[in-house]
Write a protein that holds these residues in place. Structure first.
Motif, short mmCIF file in Angstrom:
data_model
loop_
_atom_site.label_atom_id
_atom_site.label_comp_id
_atom_site.label_asym_id
_atom_site.label_seq_id
_atom_site.Cartn_x
_atom_site.Cartn_y
_atom_site.Cartn_z
N THR A 30 0.83 -1.22 0.00
CA THR A 30 0.00 0.00 0.00
C THR A 30 0.86 1.26 0.00
O THR A 30 0.52 2.25 -0.63
CB THR A 30 -0.90 -0.01 1.26
N CYS A 46 4.72 0.79 11.01
CA CYS A 46 3.29 1.10 11.15
C CYS A 46 2.74 0.57 12.48
O CYS A 46 2.76 -0.63 12.74
CB CYS A 46 2.54 0.44 9.99
N PRO A 52 6.20 -4.30 4.11
CA PRO A 52 4.98 -3.62 3.68
C PRO A 52 4.45 -2.66 4.74
O PRO A 52 3.66 -1.77 4.44
CB PRO A 52 3.99 -4.77 3.46
N PHE A 53 4.89 -2.84 6.00
CA PHE A 53 4.48 -1.93 7.08
C PHE A 53 5.66 -1.07 7.52
O PHE A 53 5.66 -0.49 8.61
CB PHE A 53 3.93 -2.72 8.27
N ARG A 96 9.77 3.78 13.02
CA ARG A 96 8.56 4.33 12.43
C ARG A 96 7.69 3.25 11.78
O ARG A 96 6.83 3.56 10.95
CB ARG A 96 8.92 5.40 11.38
C1 HEM Z 1 -2.91 -2.91 5.22
C2 HEM Z 1 -2.93 -1.91 6.08
C3 HEM Z 1 -1.76 -0.98 6.33
C4 HEM Z 1 -0.57 -0.88 5.67
C5 HEM Z 1 -0.06 -1.70 4.48
C6 HEM Z 1 0.19 0.17 6.34
C7 HEM Z 1 1.46 0.57 5.98
C8 HEM Z 1 2.17 1.57 6.58
C9 HEM Z 1 3.49 1.99 6.19
C10 HEM Z 1 4.30 1.40 5.04
C11 HEM Z 1 3.86 2.99 7.01
C12 HEM Z 1 5.20 3.74 6.98
C13 HEM Z 1 6.19 3.00 7.86
C14 HEM Z 1 7.64 3.39 7.63
O1 HEM Z 1 7.90 4.36 6.93
O2 HEM Z 1 8.54 2.69 8.16
C15 HEM Z 1 2.77 3.23 7.95
C16 HEM Z 1 2.77 4.18 8.95
C17 HEM Z 1 1.73 4.40 9.79
N1 HEM Z 1 0.56 3.67 9.89
FE1 HEM Z 1 0.03 2.13 8.70
N2 HEM Z 1 -0.55 0.66 7.37
C18 HEM Z 1 -1.75 -0.01 7.42
C19 HEM Z 1 -2.76 0.17 8.34
C20 HEM Z 1 -2.76 1.05 9.38
C21 HEM Z 1 -3.77 1.15 10.39
C22 HEM Z 1 -5.02 0.24 10.46
C23 HEM Z 1 -3.41 2.16 11.23
C24 HEM Z 1 -4.08 2.70 12.45
C25 HEM Z 1 -5.11 2.13 13.03
C26 HEM Z 1 -2.14 2.70 10.74
C27 HEM Z 1 -1.44 3.74 11.30
C28 HEM Z 1 -0.22 4.20 10.88
C29 HEM Z 1 0.49 5.34 11.49
C30 HEM Z 1 -0.01 6.21 12.63
C31 HEM Z 1 1.71 5.46 10.79
C32 HEM Z 1 2.82 6.50 11.03
C33 HEM Z 1 3.83 5.93 12.02
C34 HEM Z 1 5.03 6.87 12.25
O3 HEM Z 1 5.40 7.61 11.33
O4 HEM Z 1 5.61 6.84 13.34
N3 HEM Z 1 -1.77 1.98 9.62
N4 HEM Z 1 1.76 2.33 7.66
#
Ligand code: HEM
Length: 171
Positions: A35, A112, A104-105, A110
Motif C-alpha cells: 500500500t 506502522c 509492507p508496514f 517508524r
Molecule cells: C494494510 C494496512 C496498512 C498498511 C499496508 C500500512 C502501511 C504503513 C506503512 C508502510 C507505514 C510507513 C512506515 C515506515 O515508513 O517505516 C505506515 C505508517 C503508519 N501507519 Fe500504517 N498501514 C496499514 C494500516 C494502518 C492502520 C489500520 C493504522 C491505524 C489504526 C495505521 C497507522 C499508521 C500510522 C499512525 C503510521 C505512522 C507511524 C510513524 O510515522 O511513526 N496503519 N503504515
C-alpha cells in the motif's frame, strides 16, 4: 476454508486461527502490491557509508519497499504469487532488524503501529467474504487473467476497477 469451518453458519474472530493460509495470502499480496510502496521519507542524521555509497547528513532518504520485495536476491521467483513461501518465513513481518526484505508496514522506529490491527481486520473481512460467497471473474474469464495492474502514486492503488461476480453460497 469451508472445510476448516465446517458446521459454522458464520465466521467469528476465534475462527481465524483455523485459517493460517489466509495470513500467507495477505502477506504475499502486500509483498507484490504494498500500500505504501515508498514508505515514509527519512532524514539522514549523520553521514554514513552504505552499500558503497556515501549518504550525507541531511539527505532525504526514500526506501523503495516495492523494489526490495521483488528483488531476486532475497525472493525466489519474485514475480510469482506464491503465498506458501511464507510457511517458511513466519517471523518475517516482526519488524526486526533481520527482516528488512519484507517491509509492507515499514520498519524500525517508524514501523506502522496499526500492523496488528490491519492484519486482524484484513483476515476477518476476507474470511467473511470467502465464507459466504463464491467469487469469479466476469464473462467466465480464468483467475490467471485477473488484472493486477497498478496506478502510480504515493499509495498504491489499482489502475482499473476490480470487477467480480459474487454468488451467495446460501442461494
Ligand atoms: C494494510 C494496512 C496498512 C498498511 C499496508 C500500512 C502501511 C504503513 C506503512 C508502510 C507505514 C510507513 C512506515 C515506515 O515508513 O517505516 C505506515 C505508517 C503508519 N501507519 Fe500504517 N498501514 C496499514 C494500516 C494502518 C492502520 C489500520 C493504522 C491505524 C489504526 C495505521 C497507522 C499508521 C500510522 C499512525 C503510521 C505512522 C507511524 C510513524 O510515522 O511513526 N496503519 N503504515
Amino acid at each position: 476454508m469451508r472445510k476448516a469451518l465446517k458446521g459454522n453458519t458464520k465466521v467469528e474472530e476465534k475462527d481465524i486461527n483455523k485459517l493460517p493460509y489466509l495470513n500467507n495470502i495477505i502477506k504475499e499480496t502486500l509483498r507484490l502490491h504494498p500500500t505504501g510502496p515508498l514508505l515514509v521519507p527519512r532524514l539522514c542524521r549523520e553521514t554514513v557509508e552504505l552499500g558503497g555509497y556515501t549518504v550525507p547528513a541531511g539527505s532525504r532518504v526514500v526506501v523503495n519497499a516495492w523494489a526490495i520485495m521483488r528483488d531476486a536476491r532475497w525472493w525466489e521467483d519474485p514475480e510469482k504469487f506464491m503465498p506458501e513461501r511464507f510457511e517458511k518465513l513466519k517471523d518475517l513481518d516482526s519488524g526486526g532488524a533481520a527482516a528488512f526484505e519484507y517491509i509492507p508496514f515499514g520498519g524500525g522506529r517508524r514501523i506502522c503501529p496499526g500492523m496488528a490491527f490491519a492484519y486482524a481486520s484484513m483476515e476477518y473481512w476476507l474470511a467473511v467474504l470467502l465464507f459466504h460467497f463464491d467469487w469469479e471473474l466476469p464473462e467466465r474469464r480464468r483467475p490467471e487473467e485477473l488484472d493486477v495492474e497498478e496506478a502510480c502514486g504515493i499509495t498504491l492503488t489499482r489502475k482499473n476497477d476490480l470487477l467480480l461476480v459474487a454468488t451467495s453460497i446460501a442461494a
